[in-house]
Structures are given as structure tokens and as C-alpha cells.
Write a protein that holds these residues in place. Structure first.
Motif, PDB file in Angstrom:
ATOM      1  N   GLY A  70       0.795  -1.219   0.000  1.00 51.54           N
ATOM      2  CA  GLY A  70       0.000   0.000   0.000  1.00 51.54           C
ATOM      3  C   GLY A  70       0.825   1.265   0.000  1.00 51.54           C
ATOM      4  N   THR A  71       2.036   1.237   0.556  1.00 54.12           N
ATOM      5  CA  THR A  71       2.887   2.410   0.616  1.00 54.12           C
ATOM      6  C   THR A  71       4.284   2.047   0.143  1.00 54.12           C
ATOM      7  OG1 THR A  71       1.655   3.222   2.525  1.00 54.12           O
ATOM      8  CG2 THR A  71       3.779   4.235   2.076  1.00 54.12           C
ATOM      9  N   ALA A  72       4.796   2.806  -0.790  1.00 58.95           N
ATOM     10  CA  ALA A  72       6.122   2.520  -1.330  1.00 58.95           C
ATOM     11  C   ALA A  72       7.195   2.986  -0.370  1.00 58.95           C
ATOM     12  CB  ALA A  72       6.284   3.208  -2.684  1.00 58.95           C
ATOM     13  N   PRO A  73       8.329   2.258  -0.287  1.00 60.26           N
ATOM     14  CA  PRO A  73       9.460   2.756   0.489  1.00 60.26           C
ATOM     15  C   PRO A  73       9.939   4.086  -0.072  1.00 60.26           C
ATOM     16  CG  PRO A  73       9.756   0.451  -0.111  1.00 60.26           C
ATOM     17  CD  PRO A  73       8.590   0.948  -0.891  1.00 60.26           C
ATOM     18  N   VAL A  74      10.563   4.871   0.778  1.00 65.38           N
ATOM     19  CA  VAL A  74      10.999   6.218   0.380  1.00 65.38           C
ATOM     20  C   VAL A  74      12.450   6.177  -0.071  1.00 65.38           C
ATOM     21  CG1 VAL A  74      11.328   8.598   1.131  1.00 65.38           C
ATOM     22  CG2 VAL A  74       9.381   7.272   1.984  1.00 65.38           C
ATOM     23  N   TRP A  75      12.708   6.741  -1.248  1.00 66.75           N
ATOM     24  CA  TRP A  75      14.066   6.840  -1.783  1.00 66.75           C
ATOM     25  C   TRP A  75      14.758   8.020  -1.107  1.00 66.75           C
ATOM     26  CZ3 TRP A  75      16.922   3.826  -5.003  1.00 66.75           C
ATOM     27  CH2 TRP A  75      18.083   4.368  -5.550  1.00 66.75           C
ATOM     28  N   SER A  76      15.880   7.730  -0.400  1.00 63.58           N
ATOM     29  CA  SER A  76      16.529   8.755   0.410  1.00 63.58           C
ATOM     30  C   SER A  76      17.671   9.466  -0.308  1.00 63.58           C
ATOM     31  CB  SER A  76      17.071   8.121   1.693  1.00 63.58           C
ATOM     32  OG  SER A  76      18.161   7.253   1.408  1.00 63.58           O
ATOM     33  N   TRP A  77      18.074   8.977  -1.490  1.00 64.36           N
ATOM     34  CA  TRP A  77      19.214   9.478  -2.238  1.00 64.36           C
ATOM     35  C   TRP A  77      20.556   9.130  -1.593  1.00 64.36           C
ATOM     36  CZ3 TRP A  77      18.228  10.603  -7.023  1.00 64.36           C
ATOM     37  CH2 TRP A  77      16.945  11.066  -7.361  1.00 64.36           C
ATOM     38  N   ASP A  78      20.535   8.386  -0.496  1.00 67.59           N
ATOM     39  CA  ASP A  78      21.755   7.776   0.031  1.00 67.59           C
ATOM     40  C   ASP A  78      21.829   6.391  -0.607  1.00 67.59           C
ATOM     41  OD1 ASP A  78      23.796   6.584   1.401  1.00 67.59           O
ATOM     42  OD2 ASP A  78      23.094   7.159   3.398  1.00 67.59           O
ATOM     43  N   LEU A  79      22.513   6.304  -1.742  1.00 74.36           N
ATOM     44  CA  LEU A  79      22.444   5.100  -2.573  1.00 74.36           C
ATOM     45  C   LEU A  79      22.860   3.848  -1.817  1.00 74.36           C
ATOM     46  CD1 LEU A  79      23.846   6.422  -5.986  1.00 74.36           C
ATOM     47  CD2 LEU A  79      21.466   6.187  -5.219  1.00 74.36           C
ATOM     48  N   LEU A  80      23.922   3.932  -1.049  1.00 72.07           N
ATOM     49  CA  LEU A  80      24.405   2.770  -0.327  1.00 72.07           C
ATOM     50  C   LEU A  80      23.368   2.286   0.674  1.00 72.07           C
ATOM     51  CD1 LEU A  80      26.633   0.753   0.268  1.00 72.07           C
ATOM     52  CD2 LEU A  80      27.628   2.410   1.873  1.00 72.07           C
ATOM     53  N   ALA A  81      22.814   3.225   1.443  1.00 69.25           N
ATOM     54  CA  ALA A  81      21.800   2.863   2.437  1.00 69.25           C
ATOM     55  C   ALA A  81      20.532   2.330   1.772  1.00 69.25           C
ATOM     56  CB  ALA A  81      21.469   4.070   3.314  1.00 69.25           C
ATOM     57  N   ASP A  82      20.152   2.939   0.646  1.00 70.11           N
ATOM     58  CA  ASP A  82      18.946   2.496  -0.056  1.00 70.11           C
ATOM     59  C   ASP A  82      19.086   1.071  -0.564  1.00 70.11           C
ATOM     60  OD1 ASP A  82      17.543   4.828   0.368  1.00 70.11           O
ATOM     61  OD2 ASP A  82      18.254   5.771  -1.472  1.00 70.11           O
ATOM     62  N   PHE A  83      20.244   0.770  -1.175  1.00 69.38           N
ATOM     63  CA  PHE A  83      20.437  -0.583  -1.701  1.00 69.38           C
ATOM     64  C   PHE A  83      20.599  -1.602  -0.581  1.00 69.38           C
ATOM     65  CE2 PHE A  83      21.462   1.595  -5.706  1.00 69.38           C
ATOM     66  CZ  PHE A  83      20.730   0.806  -6.584  1.00 69.38           C
ATOM     67  N   GLN A  84      21.242  -1.203   0.504  1.00 67.05           N
ATOM     68  CA  GLN A  84      21.348  -2.123   1.643  1.00 67.05           C
ATOM     69  C   GLN A  84      19.979  -2.441   2.216  1.00 67.05           C
ATOM     70  OE1 GLN A  84      24.070  -0.056   4.257  1.00 67.05           O
ATOM     71  NE2 GLN A  84      25.859  -1.144   3.446  1.00 67.05           N
ATOM     72  N   ALA A  85      19.112  -1.441   2.304  1.00 66.19           N
ATOM     73  CA  ALA A  85      17.760  -1.668   2.809  1.00 66.19           C
ATOM     74  C   ALA A  85      16.964  -2.567   1.864  1.00 66.19           C
ATOM     75  CB  ALA A  85      17.044  -0.327   2.990  1.00 66.19           C
ATOM     76  N   MET A  86      17.086  -2.319   0.572  1.00 64.57           N
ATOM     77  CA  MET A  86      16.353  -3.112  -0.410  1.00 64.57           C
ATOM     78  C   MET A  86      16.816  -4.557  -0.407  1.00 64.57           C
ATOM     79  SD  MET A  86      15.882  -2.350  -4.497  1.00 64.57           S
ATOM     80  CE  MET A  86      17.665  -2.280  -4.775  1.00 64.57           C
ATOM     81  N   TRP A  87      18.122  -4.777  -0.337  1.00 62.85           N
ATOM     82  CA  TRP A  87      18.659  -6.134  -0.370  1.00 62.85           C
ATOM     83  C   TRP A  87      18.646  -6.817   0.999  1.00 62.85           C
ATOM     84  CZ3 TRP A  87      23.180  -4.271  -3.887  1.00 62.85           C
ATOM     85  CH2 TRP A  87      22.745  -4.248  -5.215  1.00 62.85           C
ATOM     86  N   SER A  88      18.123  -6.138   2.002  1.00 62.81           N
ATOM     87  CA  SER A  88      17.961  -6.804   3.303  1.00 62.81           C
ATOM     88  C   SER A  88      16.797  -7.784   3.279  1.00 62.81           C
ATOM     89  CB  SER A  88      17.742  -5.768   4.409  1.00 62.81           C
ATOM     90  OG  SER A  88      16.500  -5.087   4.238  1.00 62.81           O
TER      91      SER A  88
END
Length: 302
Positions: free
Chosen positions: A7-25
């Protein structure tokens, strides 16, 4: 972090490393990227020969009948994977059997079978009593629910497809460029055509699980067409098609994770953007070449 499909999309923070780490968690996202890599590789290589052999209508037919196969599997309560592969390969064999007729008759027969099976797919959807997400996933693709077992199946099928393609690649290239000369030199053109259509069926079944059955062309045709627009050298063109398919798939997975919209839409959009850019650059170079062409001596003298 809340997923897009909840229902709600995750928020893209523009911290690429943190974003990809969160996605691949999330294990399912790791599986999605692994599956996407396999599908992109197989689809690009098989699709390159599809474009070269001008068999996009056959590819479209096989991708269309993946829908009733998967819908029937969902209706029966079994994994859609079995339906994808069973009906895609069966459709490829039917197309191979019809290739002995004339071009017009072959197209008509193939289109008739396609329409008939597509009607069954919609019947299966109408009979399906579960969540509507099932048929939507079949049609438009998703990154949710991709398991390690499914990745293993895709990898096994992909290895088999690539192994056969490697064995028949050189004669298939010859038969694709000039089938009459190839047949005259003893190349088994008919056998190669049947084998390739079976490979097409398996590759389409794989791609359908990422893009959905309606958007298989995103990976099966567009990267290959883009690569062949950029260069006519087979080796470089094949490598470029694989690179473009990887880019479209992984960018699509990332965009779909951070938005509420279907995965297939993003994969198709990124692939199509690459094609448009390639065609634009090609047209620009052609225009420059014509402009730079010197005038004949007679016209200069005049």
C-alpha cells in the motif's frame, strides 16, 4: 520499511548505499535480482536470434499463450512456473509444426491458435476465486514471492538453454542470415529451426515470470533490437544486448521496489528508452553521413 505492494512505497533517500542495503535486506529482493540476472541473460541471447531471424510474431505468440498456461496452473492450485514452461514449449512445438506451410497460412494458423488459447486464459481468470493479485501478477509481473527454489529452477533452465544455444550458435547464425545457402551446404536448417523455437519457448517462460506475459517483448526483443541498431558485428551486438537487458531488468526492479507500480511497466520503459535513444543516434549519424557526402564532379563543375 513498508513495501509498495502493501500500500505504501518505500521512500528513496538518495543515500544510494543505504537504499540498496535496505532493499537487499529482504531475501525476496535478493532472489528477484538473481532471477532477473538469469532471465536477462537468457532473454537477450535468445532474443538476439529472434530479431535476426525475424520471428517476433512467433515470440509474441509464445508469450501470449504463457498467460493461459500460468492462469490454468493458478486455477489448479499449483505453481504458475509449471504452466509457463509447459504451454510455452508446447506452443513453440506447434509453431514449428506449422512452419512447413506458406507464410500467409502459417501466420493465420498461428494467430488462430493464439486467439483460442488466450480465450481459455481469460476463462481461467474468470473461474479463479482467489485474490485478484494472482492474474495481475501473471499479466504484468512482480518481484514479490520469488523464492530460492524458483531461482534455482530458472538457473537450471537457463543453463540448459544457453548450453544448447552455444552448441547450435554458429550454424544457427549461418541459417538465420542465408537459409538457402546454409541448406545447400548441408546445414540442418529445419532441425535448427525446431530447436530454436523450443529454446524460445523456455526463454519466454522465464521472462514471463519477471515482466508478466503481456510485456515479454521488453526483454525478448527490445534489447536485441537496440543492440542490432547500434552495431552489426555479431559478437559485440550479443554482448550489448545482454548489457541492455541487465540494465533494464535491474533498474526496473529498483524502480518497482520504490514505487506502487508494476515491475513490467518499468522494465519495458527502461528498455524502450534505450531503443529510442539508439534509433535517434543512428538517424543522426545517417543524416550527418548524407550531409557530408561530396557532390559528384559534374555537379561541382556546374
Amino acid at each position: 520499511m513498508v513495501l509498495a505492494d502493501a500500500g505504501t512505497a518505500p521512500v528513496w533517500s538518495w543515500d544510494l548505499l543505504a537504499d540498496f542495503q535496505a532493499m537487499w535486506s529482504y531475501p525476496f529482493m535478493v532472489n528477484a535480482f538473481r532471477a532477473g540476472a538469469v532471465v536477462a541473460l537468457v532473454s537477450a541471447l535468445v532474443g538476439w536470434f529472434v530479431v535476426l531471424r525475424r520471428q517476433t510474431f512467433a515470440a509474441h505468440t509464445v508469450s501470449t499463450v504463457a498467460f493461459p498456461g500460468a492462469a490454468g496452473s493458478v486455477l489448479l492450485g499449483v505453481s504458475a512456473v509449471y504452466g509457463y514452461f509447459a504451454l510455452c514449449v508446447a506452443a513453440a512445438l506447434v509453431i514449428a509444426a506449422l512452419r512447413g506451410s506458406g507464410d500467409h497460412e502459417e501466420s493465420a494458423l498461428t494467430g488462430t491458435v493464439q486467439a483460442f488459447l488466450l480465450a481459455f486464459g481469460f476463462l481461467f481468470v474468470a473461474l479463479y476465486k482467489g485474490l485478484l493479485e494472482g492474474p495481475q501478477t501473471i499479466l504484468f509481473g512482480t518481484f514479490l514471492g520469488i523464492t530460492s527454489t524458483q531461482v534455482t529452477v530458472l538457473a537450471g533452465v537457463g543453463i540448459g538453454v544457453l548450453a544448447v544455444l552455444a552448441l547450435i550458435g554458429r550454424p544457427l547464425l549461418f541459417a538465420s542470415i542465408d537459409p538457402q545457402v546454409a541448406a545447400g551446404r548441408g546445414v540442418p536448417v529445419r532441425v535448427l529451426s525446431v530447436l530454436f523455437l523450443v529454446l524460445l519457448g523456455a526463454a519466454t517462460a522465464e521472462a514471463s515470470q519477471i515482466t508478466g506475459t503481456l510485456l515479454v517483448f521488453a526483454l525478448m526483443v527490445i534489447p536485441a533490437a537496440t543492440a542490432q541498431t547500434i552495431t552489426a558485428r555479431p559478437g559485440l551486438s550479443l554482448a550489448l544486448a545482454v548489457l541492455l537487458a541487465f540494465a533494464a531488468t535491474w533498474l526496473g526492479l529498483t524502480a518497482a521496489y520504490y514505487s506502487p507500480y508494476p515491475l513490467g511497466f518499468f522494465v519495458t520503459s527502461f528498455a524502450f528508452a534505450g531503443y529510442v535513444i539508439a534509433r535517434g543516434v543512428h538517424a543522426l549519424h545517417t543524416l550527418r553521413g548524407r550531409t557530408a557526402t561530396p557532390l559528384p564532379a559534374k555537379e561541382v563543375a556546374a
